[in-house]
Design a protein around this motif. Structure first.
Motif, short mmCIF file in Angstrom:
data_model
loop_
_atom_site.label_atom_id
_atom_site.label_comp_id
_atom_site.label_asym_id
_atom_site.label_seq_id
_atom_site.Cartn_x
_atom_site.Cartn_y
_atom_site.Cartn_z
N GLU A 1 0.85 -1.21 0.00
CA GLU A 1 0.00 0.00 0.00
C GLU A 1 0.88 1.25 0.00
OE1 GLU A 1 -3.27 1.78 3.00
OE2 GLU A 1 -3.16 -0.41 2.88
N ARG A 2 1.91 1.23 0.87
CA ARG A 2 2.83 2.38 0.95
C ARG A 2 3.56 2.57 -0.38
NH1 ARG A 2 5.90 4.38 5.66
NH2 ARG A 2 4.49 3.16 6.95
N LEU A 3 3.97 1.44 -0.97
CA LEU A 3 4.68 1.51 -2.25
C LEU A 3 3.77 2.07 -3.34
CD1 LEU A 3 7.12 0.72 -4.02
CD2 LEU A 3 6.18 -1.59 -4.16
N GLN A 4 2.54 1.60 -3.35
CA GLN A 4 1.57 2.06 -4.36
C GLN A 4 1.41 3.58 -4.29
OE1 GLN A 4 -0.69 -0.69 -6.01
NE2 GLN A 4 -0.29 0.92 -7.49
N GLU A 5 1.33 4.06 -3.06
CA GLU A 5 1.12 5.49 -2.86
C GLU A 5 2.35 6.28 -3.38
OE1 GLU A 5 1.54 9.05 -0.41
OE2 GLU A 5 2.24 7.21 0.56
N ARG A 6 3.55 5.73 -3.20
CA ARG A 6 4.78 6.41 -3.65
C ARG A 6 4.96 6.32 -5.17
NH1 ARG A 6 5.02 7.88 0.81
NH2 ARG A 6 6.77 8.05 2.23
N PHE A 7 4.65 5.14 -5.73
CA PHE A 7 4.98 4.92 -7.14
C PHE A 7 3.83 5.31 -8.08
CE2 PHE A 7 5.21 2.25 -10.98
CZ PHE A 7 6.44 2.68 -11.45
N GLY A 8 2.59 5.17 -7.61
CA GLY A 8 1.44 5.44 -8.49
C GLY A 8 1.03 4.17 -9.22
N TYR A 9 0.26 4.37 -10.33
CA TYR A 9 -0.41 3.22 -10.98
C TYR A 9 0.11 2.95 -12.40
CZ TYR A 9 -3.47 2.98 -6.99
OH TYR A 9 -3.94 2.81 -5.71
N ARG A 10 1.31 3.39 -12.71
CA ARG A 10 1.84 3.14 -14.07
C ARG A 10 1.87 1.65 -14.40
NH1 ARG A 10 5.09 7.80 -13.40
NH2 ARG A 10 4.49 9.27 -15.01
N LEU A 11 2.09 0.82 -13.37
CA LEU A 11 2.13 -0.63 -13.60
C LEU A 11 0.89 -1.30 -13.00
CD1 LEU A 11 5.91 -1.40 -12.93
CD2 LEU A 11 4.69 -1.61 -15.08
N GLY A 12 -0.16 -0.53 -12.84
CA GLY A 12 -1.37 -1.08 -12.23
C GLY A 12 -1.17 -1.27 -10.73
N ARG A 13 -1.81 -2.30 -10.18
CA ARG A 13 -1.71 -2.54 -8.73
C ARG A 13 -0.52 -3.46 -8.42
NH1 ARG A 13 -5.57 -0.38 -5.93
NH2 ARG A 13 -4.58 -1.13 -4.04
N PHE A 14 0.14 -3.18 -7.31
CA PHE A 14 1.16 -4.13 -6.83
C PHE A 14 0.42 -5.29 -6.16
CE2 PHE A 14 3.58 -0.16 -7.01
CZ PHE A 14 4.70 -0.61 -7.70
N THR A 15 0.73 -6.51 -6.58
CA THR A 15 -0.03 -7.65 -6.06
C THR A 15 0.77 -8.51 -5.08
OG1 THR A 15 0.63 -8.88 -8.02
CG2 THR A 15 -1.55 -7.83 -8.08
N ARG A 16 2.12 -8.54 -5.23
CA ARG A 16 2.93 -9.41 -4.34
C ARG A 16 4.29 -8.80 -4.09
NH1 ARG A 16 3.75 -15.39 -6.28
NH2 ARG A 16 5.32 -15.27 -4.65
N VAL A 17 4.84 -9.11 -2.94
CA VAL A 17 6.22 -8.69 -2.67
C VAL A 17 6.97 -9.89 -2.09
CG1 VAL A 17 5.54 -7.69 -0.40
CG2 VAL A 17 7.72 -7.04 -1.44
N GLY A 18 8.21 -10.07 -2.55
CA GLY A 18 9.05 -11.17 -2.04
C GLY A 18 9.82 -10.74 -0.81
N ARG A 19 10.90 -11.47 -0.52
CA ARG A 19 11.70 -11.17 0.68
C ARG A 19 12.39 -9.81 0.54
NH1 ARG A 19 16.64 -13.20 2.96
NH2 ARG A 19 17.18 -14.17 1.01
N ARG A 20 12.37 -9.04 1.62
CA ARG A 20 12.99 -7.70 1.58
C ARG A 20 14.37 -7.72 2.22
NH1 ARG A 20 8.15 -5.03 4.74
NH2 ARG A 20 6.76 -6.70 4.07
N ASN A 21 15.28 -6.90 1.68
CA ASN A 21 16.60 -6.72 2.29
C ASN A 21 16.90 -5.23 2.35
OD1 ASN A 21 17.86 -9.35 2.75
ND2 ASN A 21 17.53 -9.63 0.57
N ALA A 22 17.67 -4.82 3.35
CA ALA A 22 17.97 -3.39 3.50
C ALA A 22 19.48 -3.14 3.45
CB ALA A 22 17.43 -2.90 4.84
N PHE A 23 19.88 -2.06 2.77
CA PHE A 23 21.30 -1.70 2.65
C PHE A 23 21.48 -0.24 3.03
CE2 PHE A 23 20.39 -5.00 -0.39
CZ PHE A 23 21.50 -5.83 -0.37
#
Ligand code: FAD
Length: 419
Positions: A258-280
């Motif tokens: 939801e947070r990502l959708q708000e930042r990126f918008g709808y150019r690629l439609g809805r974000f449906t899934r996210v895999g494992r996250r890593n931080a650097f």
């Protein structure tokens, strides 16, 4: 390989080049040299396989077109290609403002502006190639201990699982990453800036196809990139302020999307899934010197960049191509490959590209980090101008595709020993 007796009784065949660090950059140099018959040893702290080597992780690497040529020159592209997704268009935009610019493969006359592959795939292909080359020996897991340099060569103690062995070489290459122990021990000065930002990476799925477009979107908290991947997935590199990193990492998948959708918008439609996250955590690092007699620094050991423009590994791979070319030329002329003059030729050659790319990357972070209205207005006007001004766009294209300045033979699609 010639054999030299060493104090303490240990006897080891002497190699031409000892590379410390088997990350993507060190492993690429080992391939380039060993393929040309230069005897090479690689010392790597972690086991050199895809699963346990930290540099061969799930981060996506946008390979510039010049890097694709280098891998083709090393005969590795056919192994990489099935897992590399071509980029046809680059779309840069500024969230909440009017500016945007695009770069298309047709305008540049190339089949792809670049390719996206994970570090894991790149690492696996490099590690497999090293296993098949006679001129290279990989010591892993092993760690560099004390080392010394004199007129005769380099002598280094290597800790191989508790047993210390001494090895000698004509040239020591520090490919030991941003925290380079070799650079620190030699007292080579660095310029550093902590960006106070964290990059969060993950693979995401969207309900519209990516159509081979790489998106770079600048937001108030930092840039956000979505790179096209194979199997219709996209790779996310989302930069947030360091003080927000933990909170964003802790979000559950639905909140994160939801947070990502708000930042990126709808150019690629809805974000449906996210895999494992890593931080650097992100920093800028530049070493003041990239050579000393019998020593060369390459990759992150000499320049560590913000991933905003996807340039760090590409720049390191051009270090590899240039250093390999300088070493092979010196050998052909019968020169000592560790001689100061030979290595200075490498340093002089790489200086322009390293400075240009570092400045380009850092300027993007700074310029798009500004929220003051006049600055935001000017940069958006600049982006629109870039979109319609052919010479400016050509320059932008050369930078992103890794074609600026004098290119090594490998980056021009030639063998490193061709004339
Ligand atoms: C989120 C993110 C996204 C990125 N995206 C891109 C991109 O799209 N395009 C791009 O071009 N670049 C990108 N980069 C940059 C790229 O990942 C790095 O530039 C590259 O991986 C650096 O490789 P390296 O081999 O120089 O260093 P490293 O990967 O740090 O390797 C150094 C190696 O040295 C070993 N080592 C250290 N000390 C010793 C010792 N004493 N003895 C033995 N071994 C030792 C370590 O174990 C390690 O394996 C990105 C970076 C990040 C963080």
């Amino acid at each position: 390989m010639p054999v030299r007796s060493l104090p303490g009784g240990a006897v080891h065949s002497e190699t031409d080049v000892l590379i410390v660090g088997g990350g993507l950059v060190g492993a690429s140099l080992a391939c380039a040299l060993a393929q040309a018959g230069v005897s090479t040893r690689v010392v790597e702290m972690s086991p050199l396989d895809g699963d346990r080597q930290p540099g061969y992780d799930e981060r996506s690497i946008a390979l510039a077109q010049g890097s694709q040529r280098i891998f083709a020159g090393l005969s590795l592209w056919s192994a990489l290609e099935p897992d590399a997704c071509p980029i046809h268009t680059i779309h840069v935009s500024d969230r909440g403002h009017f500016g945007f610019t695009r770069l298309r493969r047709e305008q540049e006359g190339v089949p792809a502006l670049g390719y996206v592959a994970t570090a894991r795939v790149l690492g696996k292909v490099l590690a497999q190639a090293l296993q098949q080359l006679d001129s290279v020996e990989v010591l892993a897991p092993a760690q560099l201990g004390a080392f010394s340099v004199d007129n005769e060569g380099v002598s280094a103690d290597i800790n191989c699982q508790g047993e210390i062995q001494r090895y000698t070489a004509s040239l020591l290459v520090a490919a030991d990453g941003a925290q380079s122990g070799i650079r620190e021990r030699l007292g080579i000065e660095t310029t550093r800036r902590d960006y106070a930002q964290t990059a969060i990476i993950a693979n995401v799925s969207t309900d519209k196809p990516h159509n081979h477009v790489a998106y770079e979107r600048f937001t108030a908290s930092g840039p956000l990139a979505l790179l096209p991947m194979t199997e219709g997935r996209s790779s996310l590199v989302w930069t947030v302020r360091a003080d927000q990193g933990e909170e964003v990492m802790a979000l559950d998948d639905a909140e994160f999307l939801e947070r990502l959708q708000e930042r990126f918008g709808y150019r690629l439609g809805r974000f449906t899934r996210v895999g494992r996250r890593n931080a650097f955590p992100l920093q800028l690092l530049q070493a003041a010197e990239s050579v000393r007699p019998r020593l060369a620094l390459i990759g992150n050991a000499v320049h560590t960049l913000h991933p905003v423009a996807g340039q760090g590994f590409n720049l390191g791979l051009r270090d590899v191509a240039a250093l390999a070319e300088v070493i092979l030329d010196a050998r052909r002329r019968g020169q000592d490959i560790g001689a100061a003059g030979v290595l200075q030729a490498y340093a002089r050659w790489r200086q322009g590209d390293q400075r240009r790319v570092t400045l380009f990357t850092d300027s993007m972070v700074r310029l798009f980090g500004q929220s003051l209205p006049p600055v935001a207005w000017l940069r958006d006007a600049g982006m629109l101008a870039l979109d319609v001004c052919p010479p400016a766009k050509r320059w932008f294209g050369r930078m992103t595709m890794g074609r600026a300045g004098r290119l090594p033979r490998l980056a021009r699609g030639l063998s490193p020993v061709d004339d």
